[in-house]
Design a protein around this motif. Structure first.
Motif, mmCIF file in Angstrom:
data_model
loop_
_atom_site.group_PDB
_atom_site.id
_atom_site.type_symbol
_atom_site.label_atom_id
_atom_site.label_comp_id
_atom_site.label_asym_id
_atom_site.label_seq_id
_atom_site.Cartn_x
_atom_site.Cartn_y
_atom_site.Cartn_z
ATOM 1 N N GLY A 5 33.197 38.048 24.967
ATOM 2 C CA GLY A 5 34.318 38.917 25.567
ATOM 3 C C GLY A 5 34.172 38.600 27.193
ATOM 4 N N ALA A 6 33.199 38.339 27.833
ATOM 5 C CA ALA A 6 33.032 38.158 29.065
ATOM 6 C C ALA A 6 33.687 36.845 29.427
ATOM 7 C CB ALA A 6 31.781 38.304 29.567
ATOM 8 N N VAL A 7 33.581 35.807 28.424
ATOM 9 C CA VAL A 7 33.944 34.331 28.897
ATOM 10 C C VAL A 7 35.612 34.601 28.701
ATOM 11 C CG1 VAL A 7 34.314 31.935 27.956
ATOM 12 C CG2 VAL A 7 32.159 33.413 27.961
ATOM 13 N N ILE A 8 35.974 35.195 27.723
ATOM 14 C CA ILE A 8 37.654 35.322 27.721
ATOM 15 C C ILE A 8 38.090 36.196 28.594
ATOM 16 C CG2 ILE A 8 39.507 36.468 26.132
ATOM 17 C CD1 ILE A 8 37.617 35.830 23.734
ATOM 18 N N TYR A 9 37.395 37.253 29.239
ATOM 19 C CA TYR A 9 37.825 38.158 30.311
ATOM 20 C C TYR A 9 37.901 37.360 31.704
ATOM 21 C CZ TYR A 9 36.905 40.212 34.922
ATOM 22 O OH TYR A 9 36.906 40.685 36.153
ATOM 23 N N GLY A 10 36.779 36.441 31.728
ATOM 24 C CA GLY A 10 36.629 35.590 33.024
ATOM 25 C C GLY A 10 37.960 34.515 33.050
ATOM 26 N N HIS A 11 38.349 33.961 32.179
ATOM 27 C CA HIS A 11 39.082 33.008 32.203
ATOM 28 C C HIS A 11 40.719 33.587 32.290
ATOM 29 C CE1 HIS A 11 36.256 30.277 30.157
ATOM 30 N NE2 HIS A 11 37.219 29.366 30.693
ATOM 31 N N VAL A 12 40.798 34.802 31.613
ATOM 32 C CA VAL A 12 42.009 35.259 31.859
ATOM 33 C C VAL A 12 42.288 35.808 33.244
ATOM 34 C CG1 VAL A 12 43.691 37.460 31.290
ATOM 35 C CG2 VAL A 12 42.505 35.989 29.585
ATOM 36 N N ALA A 13 41.392 36.370 33.881
ATOM 37 C CA ALA A 13 41.451 37.132 35.499
ATOM 38 C C ALA A 13 41.389 35.712 36.169
ATOM 39 C CB ALA A 13 39.925 37.778 35.516
ATOM 40 N N ASP A 14 40.717 34.708 35.911
ATOM 41 C CA ASP A 14 41.089 33.463 36.914
ATOM 42 C C ASP A 14 42.283 32.983 36.710
ATOM 43 O OD1 ASP A 14 39.079 32.525 38.695
ATOM 44 O OD2 ASP A 14 37.787 31.468 36.851
ATOM 45 N N VAL A 15 42.812 32.677 35.847
ATOM 46 C CA VAL A 15 44.380 32.298 35.482
ATOM 47 C C VAL A 15 45.333 33.357 36.662
ATOM 48 C CG1 VAL A 15 46.228 32.296 34.183
ATOM 49 C CG2 VAL A 15 44.425 31.427 33.369
ATOM 50 N N GLY A 16 45.011 34.795 36.614
ATOM 51 C CA GLY A 16 45.790 35.641 37.577
ATOM 52 C C GLY A 16 45.320 35.350 38.887
ATOM 53 N N VAL A 17 44.149 34.972 39.178
ATOM 54 C CA VAL A 17 43.800 34.863 40.716
ATOM 55 C C VAL A 17 44.151 33.775 41.105
ATOM 56 C CG1 VAL A 17 41.711 34.234 41.960
ATOM 57 C CG2 VAL A 17 41.545 36.243 40.607
ATOM 58 N N PHE A 18 44.039 32.573 40.461
ATOM 59 C CA PHE A 18 44.617 31.171 40.893
ATOM 60 C C PHE A 18 46.178 31.438 41.296
ATOM 61 C CE2 PHE A 18 40.761 29.051 39.033
ATOM 62 C CZ PHE A 18 40.251 29.014 40.301
ATOM 63 N N LEU A 19 46.812 31.975 40.176
ATOM 64 C CA LEU A 19 48.539 32.246 40.376
ATOM 65 C C LEU A 19 48.861 33.151 41.644
ATOM 66 C CD1 LEU A 19 49.692 33.004 36.756
ATOM 67 C CD2 LEU A 19 49.947 30.744 37.957
ATOM 68 N N LEU A 20 47.888 33.965 41.843
ATOM 69 C CA LEU A 20 48.173 34.703 43.067
ATOM 70 C C LEU A 20 48.058 34.023 44.466
ATOM 71 C CD1 LEU A 20 46.722 38.304 41.991
ATOM 72 C CD2 LEU A 20 49.176 37.760 42.546
ATOM 73 N N ILE A 21 46.802 33.285 44.474
ATOM 74 C CA ILE A 21 46.508 32.477 45.656
ATOM 75 C C ILE A 21 47.466 31.383 45.681
ATOM 76 C CG2 ILE A 21 44.766 30.929 46.460
ATOM 77 C CD1 ILE A 21 42.532 32.357 45.108
ATOM 78 N N GLY A 22 47.755 30.698 44.620
ATOM 79 C CA GLY A 22 48.983 29.767 44.743
ATOM 80 C C GLY A 22 50.224 30.213 45.345
ATOM 81 N N PHE A 23 50.691 31.198 45.132
ATOM 82 C CA PHE A 23 51.850 31.896 45.445
ATOM 83 C C PHE A 23 51.800 32.782 46.816
ATOM 84 C CE2 PHE A 23 53.168 30.613 41.295
ATOM 85 C CZ PHE A 23 54.157 29.656 41.500
ATOM 86 N N VAL A 24 50.822 33.497 47.056
ATOM 87 C CA VAL A 24 50.631 34.516 48.175
ATOM 88 C C VAL A 24 51.483 33.952 49.406
ATOM 89 C CG1 VAL A 24 48.333 33.740 48.846
ATOM 90 C CG2 VAL A 24 48.968 36.216 49.006
ATOM 91 N N SER A 25 52.107 34.817 50.064
ATOM 92 C CA SER A 25 52.712 34.541 51.114
ATOM 93 C C SER A 25 51.991 35.147 52.844
ATOM 94 C CB SER A 25 54.121 35.040 51.085
ATOM 95 O OG SER A 25 54.301 36.280 51.108
ATOM 96 N N SER A 26 50.938 35.896 52.440
ATOM 97 C CA SER A 26 50.480 36.653 53.592
ATOM 98 C C SER A 26 48.909 36.412 53.647
ATOM 99 C CB SER A 26 50.580 38.208 53.434
ATOM 100 O OG SER A 26 49.653 38.776 54.549
ATOM 101 N N GLY A 27 48.667 35.633 54.794
ATOM 102 C CA GLY A 27 47.227 35.545 55.091
ATOM 103 C C GLY A 27 46.360 36.790 54.952
#
Length: 409
Positions: A279-301
């Protein structure tokens, strides 16, 4: 905490610190010994980094196999002594070729982390392995933060000072380990040395044949490639997108390193109790997808800086995966497994910077039709999603070793 565990954590921390200690002075040192401009120095810096990773890839399985045969203690202590001598040689190096030789030797001895992981596996109960691997990850994270900071301070005393400090740390820890470290490899789990499995290619072939382990190794590799987006392009991305200064880049990486240490050293234990390793591996991957998407599109430093420590929350992936794989092989194969993981990480460190920096260039060059500095992080999100699918389809577990703790040859 038992003294041998303290030694293991110090070994990993010093390994991370030793790398970070010399980073601040490498541009000046290369220019000093070579008499070149910063651009050419950067190219040589890339050669030094690649040679270091290449040696880890080639020699990780060899030292892992040697530790399965001759024990963890001699491999750890000899590696630390050689590493201390290597830093001393680099401290007096007057040519770029001697620096290159130093990085080659340093890459070979950096396999101390694989043997440290194997030692931790030896002394851990099956249900404790993932959490204890988290302690090693936390120690590495702290070293990642402390190394550049200390190296920058010592650089005020000259380009050679950080190398003397790194040598002293390695030598001091070798003495400490000589006093407190007990051998964990006995005749019950001692394994004959075989050249066919002491190289990365033969070892990958062998481990890939073990039921369920091949997909887990693939997941580990894809994750390492995706995660390396941080050291590969973070400084370039934040400079291009938000005009961050080097000081701000350093602050953000420190926040990330501290948060990662807190997650792997403390938060991982209640998460494992709540979700289990799979479950920790699955959670980590799902969370990482979200994090990378946010970093990729964030518009404020400002929002990116707030997001940076939160990006460490998925850091449970590595220790949880290590825990699953460690329980999937016999007690006599722990060194081989950890050597393979070092090789996989090194291979990712060779390939990922090329992939991520070329992606960054493609989407930021003046003639690009789509300006998207965060493209490497979006690519990382895609890779993490692929790794998650492989993990779920594999069932997320390898085989179980036999009751004797040894695997079949």
């Amino acid at each position: 905490m038992k003294l041998p565990i303290v030694f293991i954590l110090l070994t990993v921390m010093i390994d991370a610190m030793g790398i970070g200690l010399i980073v601040p002075v490498m541009p000046d040192l290369i220019q000093e010994v070579r008499g070149m401009g910063i651009g050419t120095a950067a190219l040589w810096g890339g050669v030094l980094s690649t040679s270091f990773a290449a040696m880890q890839f080639l020699f990780g399985p060899l030292l892992g196999a040697l530790s399965d045969r001759y024990g963890r203690r001699p491999i750890l202590l000899v590696s630390l002594v050689v590493l201390a001598l290597d830093y001393l040689v680099m401290a007096v190096a007057g040519t770029i070729w001697l620096l290159l030789a130093g990085r080659v030797v340093g890459g070979i001895t950096a396999a101390t982390q694989s043997t440290a992981n194997a030692y931790m596996a030896d002394i851990s109960k099956p249900e404790e392995k993932a959490a204890n691997f988290g302690l090693i990850g936390a120690a590495f994270g702290l070293g990642f933060v402390a190394g550049p900071a200390l190296g920058g301070f010592l650089a005020e005393y000259g380009t050679r000072a950080p190398f003397y400090a790194a040598a002293a740390l390695a030598a001091g820890n070798a003495v400490f380990g000589y006093v407190v470290l007990k051998e964990t490899v006995d005749d019950r789990i001692r394994r004959p040395f075989a050249w066919s499995r002491a190289n990365p290619f033969g070892l990958f072939k062998h481990l890939g044949r073990l039921p369920g382990l091949g997909p887990l190794l693939l997941v580990f590799f894809i994750y390492q490639v995706a995660f390396t987006v941080y050291p590969a392009v973070w400084a370039y991305y934040t400079s291009e997108r938000f005009d961050w200064s080097p000081g701000m880049v350093g602050l953000s990486l420190s926040l990330f390193g501290i948060a990662m240490a807190l997650v792997q050293g403390g938060l991982i234990r209640p998460m494992l109790r709540l979700m289990g390793e799979r479950g920790a591996v699955i959670y980590g991957h799902v969370a990482d997808v979200g994090v990378f998407l946010l970093i990729g599109f964030v518009s404020s430093g400002t929002w990116l800086l707030i997001l940076t420590p939160l990006a460490a929350l998925p850091a449970v992936i590595t220790p949880a995966l290590q825990g699953i794989m460690s329980k999937a092989v016999g007690d006599d194969e722990q060194g081989e497994l950890q050597g393979a993981l070092v090789s996989i990480s090194a291979l990712a460190m060779i390939l990922s910077p090329l992939l991520m920096t070329s992606t960054f260039y493609t989407f930021t060059k003046p003639e690009t039709s789509v300006y998207l500095p965060g493209a490497p992080f979006l690519l990382a999100a895609v890779l993490i999603a692929i790794a998650l699918m492989v993990f779920v389809r594999s069932g997320g577990a390898g085989r179980s070793p036999d009751v004797s703790g040894s695997s079949a040859p």
